[in-house]
Write a protein that holds these residues in place. Structure first.
Motif, PDB file in Angstrom:
ATOM      1  N   VAL A  32       0.844  -1.201   0.000  1.00 27.37           N
ATOM      2  CA  VAL A  32       0.000   0.000   0.000  1.00 27.37           C
ATOM      3  C   VAL A  32       0.877   1.248   0.000  1.00 27.37           C
ATOM      4  O   VAL A  32       2.068   1.200   0.315  1.00 27.37           O
ATOM      5  N   GLN A  33       0.272   2.373  -0.346  1.00 26.95           N
ATOM      6  CA  GLN A  33       0.981   3.645  -0.338  1.00 26.95           C
ATOM      7  C   GLN A  33       1.323   4.034   1.103  1.00 26.95           C
ATOM      8  O   GLN A  33       0.491   3.918   2.000  1.00 26.95           O
ATOM      9  N   ALA A  34       2.532   4.527   1.312  1.00 29.75           N
ATOM     10  CA  ALA A  34       2.973   4.908   2.654  1.00 29.75           C
ATOM     11  C   ALA A  34       2.084   5.980   3.267  1.00 29.75           C
ATOM     12  O   ALA A  34       1.883   6.002   4.488  1.00 29.75           O
ATOM     13  N   ARG A  35       1.506   6.826   2.438  1.00 33.19           N
ATOM     14  CA  ARG A  35       0.641   7.897   2.955  1.00 33.19           C
ATOM     15  C   ARG A  35      -0.619   7.347   3.630  1.00 33.19           C
ATOM     16  O   ARG A  35      -1.283   8.065   4.378  1.00 33.19           O
ATOM     17  N   ARG A  36      -0.928   6.079   3.382  1.00 32.39           N
ATOM     18  CA  ARG A  36      -2.115   5.479   3.980  1.00 32.39           C
ATOM     19  C   ARG A  36      -1.806   4.777   5.303  1.00 32.39           C
ATOM     20  O   ARG A  36      -2.703   4.204   5.920  1.00 32.39           O
ATOM     21  N   VAL A  37      -0.539   4.830   5.719  1.00 35.02           N
ATOM     22  CA  VAL A  37      -0.107   4.137   6.930  1.00 35.02           C
ATOM     23  C   VAL A  37       0.363   5.177   7.941  1.00 35.02           C
ATOM     24  O   VAL A  37       1.160   6.065   7.608  1.00 35.02           O
ATOM     25  N   ALA A  38      -0.113   5.065   9.172  1.00 33.88           N
ATOM     26  CA  ALA A  38       0.226   6.061  10.200  1.00 33.88           C
ATOM     27  C   ALA A  38       1.727   6.131  10.440  1.00 33.88           C
ATOM     28  O   ALA A  38       2.310   7.220  10.490  1.00 33.88           O
ATOM     29  N   GLU A  39       2.365   4.984  10.597  1.00 35.95           N
ATOM     30  CA  GLU A  39       3.809   4.923  10.837  1.00 35.95           C
ATOM     31  C   GLU A  39       4.409   3.923   9.849  1.00 35.95           C
ATOM     32  O   GLU A  39       4.635   2.756  10.171  1.00 35.95           O
ATOM     33  N   PRO A  40       4.689   4.360   8.625  1.00 38.11           N
ATOM     34  CA  PRO A  40       5.099   3.401   7.591  1.00 38.11           C
ATOM     35  C   PRO A  40       6.391   2.657   7.883  1.00 38.11           C
ATOM     36  O   PRO A  40       6.591   1.553   7.384  1.00 38.11           O
ATOM     37  N   ALA A  42       7.327   1.709  10.948  1.00 37.51           N
ATOM     38  CA  ALA A  42       7.201   0.916  12.166  1.00 37.51           C
ATOM     39  C   ALA A  42       7.298  -0.578  11.845  1.00 37.51           C
ATOM     40  O   ALA A  42       6.884  -1.032  10.771  1.00 37.51           O
ATOM     41  N   ALA A  43       7.836  -1.340  12.798  1.00 41.28           N
ATOM     42  CA  ALA A  43       8.031  -2.777  12.575  1.00 41.28           C
ATOM     43  C   ALA A  43       6.726  -3.499  12.299  1.00 41.28           C
ATOM     44  O   ALA A  43       6.686  -4.469  11.529  1.00 41.28           O
ATOM     45  N   GLU A  44       5.633  -3.027  12.925  1.00 45.10           N
ATOM     46  CA  GLU A  44       4.345  -3.700  12.755  1.00 45.10           C
ATOM     47  C   GLU A  44       3.536  -3.151  11.596  1.00 45.10           C
ATOM     48  O   GLU A  44       2.408  -3.603  11.331  1.00 45.10           O
ATOM     49  N   ALA A  45       4.065  -2.192  10.869  1.00 46.85           N
ATOM     50  CA  ALA A  45       3.326  -1.584   9.752  1.00 46.85           C
ATOM     51  C   ALA A  45       3.138  -2.597   8.623  1.00 46.85           C
ATOM     52  O   ALA A  45       4.015  -3.436   8.373  1.00 46.85           O
ATOM     53  N   PRO A  46       2.021  -2.528   7.923  1.00 46.76           N
ATOM     54  CA  PRO A  46       1.855  -3.388   6.741  1.00 46.76           C
ATOM     55  C   PRO A  46       2.882  -2.997   5.684  1.00 46.76           C
ATOM     56  O   PRO A  46       3.374  -1.862   5.678  1.00 46.76           O
ATOM     57  N   ILE A  47       3.207  -3.931   4.804  1.00 48.83           N
ATOM     58  CA  ILE A  47       4.181  -3.622   3.772  1.00 48.83           C
ATOM     59  C   ILE A  47       3.654  -2.466   2.931  1.00 48.83           C
ATOM     60  O   ILE A  47       2.502  -2.461   2.485  1.00 48.83           O
ATOM     61  N   ASN A  48       4.496  -1.465   2.773  1.00 43.37           N
ATOM     62  CA  ASN A  48       4.082  -0.248   2.075  1.00 43.37           C
ATOM     63  C   ASN A  48       5.241   0.283   1.246  1.00 43.37           C
ATOM     64  O   ASN A  48       6.332  -0.309   1.220  1.00 43.37           O
ATOM     65  N   THR A  49       5.030   1.390   0.583  1.00 40.47           N
ATOM     66  CA  THR A  49       6.026   1.891  -0.360  1.00 40.47           C
ATOM     67  C   THR A  49       7.280   2.449   0.300  1.00 40.47           C
ATOM     68  O   THR A  49       8.240   2.783  -0.394  1.00 40.47           O
ATOM     69  N   GLN A  50       7.269   2.539   1.639  1.00 37.43           N
ATOM     70  CA  GLN A  50       8.491   2.913   2.362  1.00 37.43           C
ATOM     71  C   GLN A  50       9.104   1.740   3.127  1.00 37.43           C
ATOM     72  O   GLN A  50      10.115   1.912   3.812  1.00 37.43           O
ATOM     73  N   SER A  51       8.528   0.578   3.003  1.00 33.08           N
ATOM     74  CA  SER A  51       9.077  -0.602   3.683  1.00 33.08           C
ATOM     75  C   SER A  51      10.411  -0.993   3.060  1.00 33.08           C
ATOM     76  O   SER A  51      10.559  -0.993   1.829  1.00 33.08           O
ATOM     77  N   ASP A  52      11.360  -1.348   3.891  1.00 32.03           N
ATOM     78  CA  ASP A  52      12.681  -1.721   3.384  1.00 32.03           C
ATOM     79  C   ASP A  52      12.595  -2.878   2.398  1.00 32.03           C
ATOM     80  O   ASP A  52      13.316  -2.909   1.397  1.00 32.03           O
TER      81      ASP A  52
END
Length: 217
Positions: A32-40, A42-52
């Motif tokens: 998902v787009q990082a803008r849709r994630v509160a803390e992109p 964060a370790a518990e964040a869903p995989i997003n466009t800022q995930s390593d």
């Protein structure tokens, strides 16, 4: 197996529609787009466009991307053109001329329509106001020439290239769709309107769109 990275509420609709048309097995990785994630980050964040993990695949952090048994490709239109040539049969080009025309119309839509049409799409979701109306009207005016080109091309034709449904129709339709909420653009161009309705009546589009609607906004 083909892996498609991205969510349905993104430009990933383009390859996700294409694989529905092809009946092609694939694995969907819902980035998902990082803008849709509160803390992109964060370790518990869903995989997003800022995930390593995703940035290791696509350093630009943009969706969609694909991994086709080790062949990694970014940019939705390039992805579709690649998949159509490799797996598409009649959805891909039959010869060099069709190949060039499919590229031409895909790039035409991306360069001449997409960014302006997106102004209509985003404004249509905003709270109505004189400013919003003015933005939509200005965008519609700016799109007139490009839409007239499509109207002229589609008059007397069923599809964009080769008189059959191809990847060119998917690429262009998924860009033109951004302006679809502004009915006057289409009422004034019956060939364009009828073509878009035909494309969106296809089972492949309907299957993709149902999955998009089921995805959280």
């Amino acid at each position: 197996m083909l892996k498609i990275y991205g969510c349905y509420r993104s430009r990933a609709t383009r390859p996700l529609w294409l694989v529905e048309e092809l009946g092609l097995p694939f694995e969907h990785i819902p980035v998902v787009q990082a803008r849709r994630v509160a803390e992109p980050k964060a370790a518990e964040a869903p995989i997003n466009t800022q995930s390593d993990a995703f940035l290791a695949l696509n350093p630009m952090g943009a969706i969609p991307s694909i991994d086709d048994d080790g062949v990694v490709i970014h940019e939705s239109l390039a992805i579709d053109l690649y998949l159509a040539k490799k797996y598409g049969g009649e959805l891909g080009p039959r010869d060099l001329v069709e190949d060039a025309l499919m590229i031409q119309w895909s790039l035409f839509a991306a360069t001449e329509i997409e960014m302006t049409a997106l102004k209509i799409s985003s404004s249509s979701l905003a709270t109505p106001s004189p400013e919003v109306t003015a933005t939509i009207e200005a965008a519609a005016k700016a799109l007139a020439r490009s839409f007239d080109v499509l109207e002229q091309h589609l008059t007397g034709k069923t599809w964009m290239v080769g008189e059959r449904f191809t990847v060119a129709d998917i690429n262009v339709a998924e860009i033109v769709r951004y302006a679809q909420s502004h009915a006057p653009l289409f009422e004034a161009r019956p060939a364009l309107k009828a073509w878009l309705e035909r494309a969106q009546a296809r089972p492949g589009f309907k299957a993709m769109w149902a999955k998009r609607l089921a995805e959280p906004a």
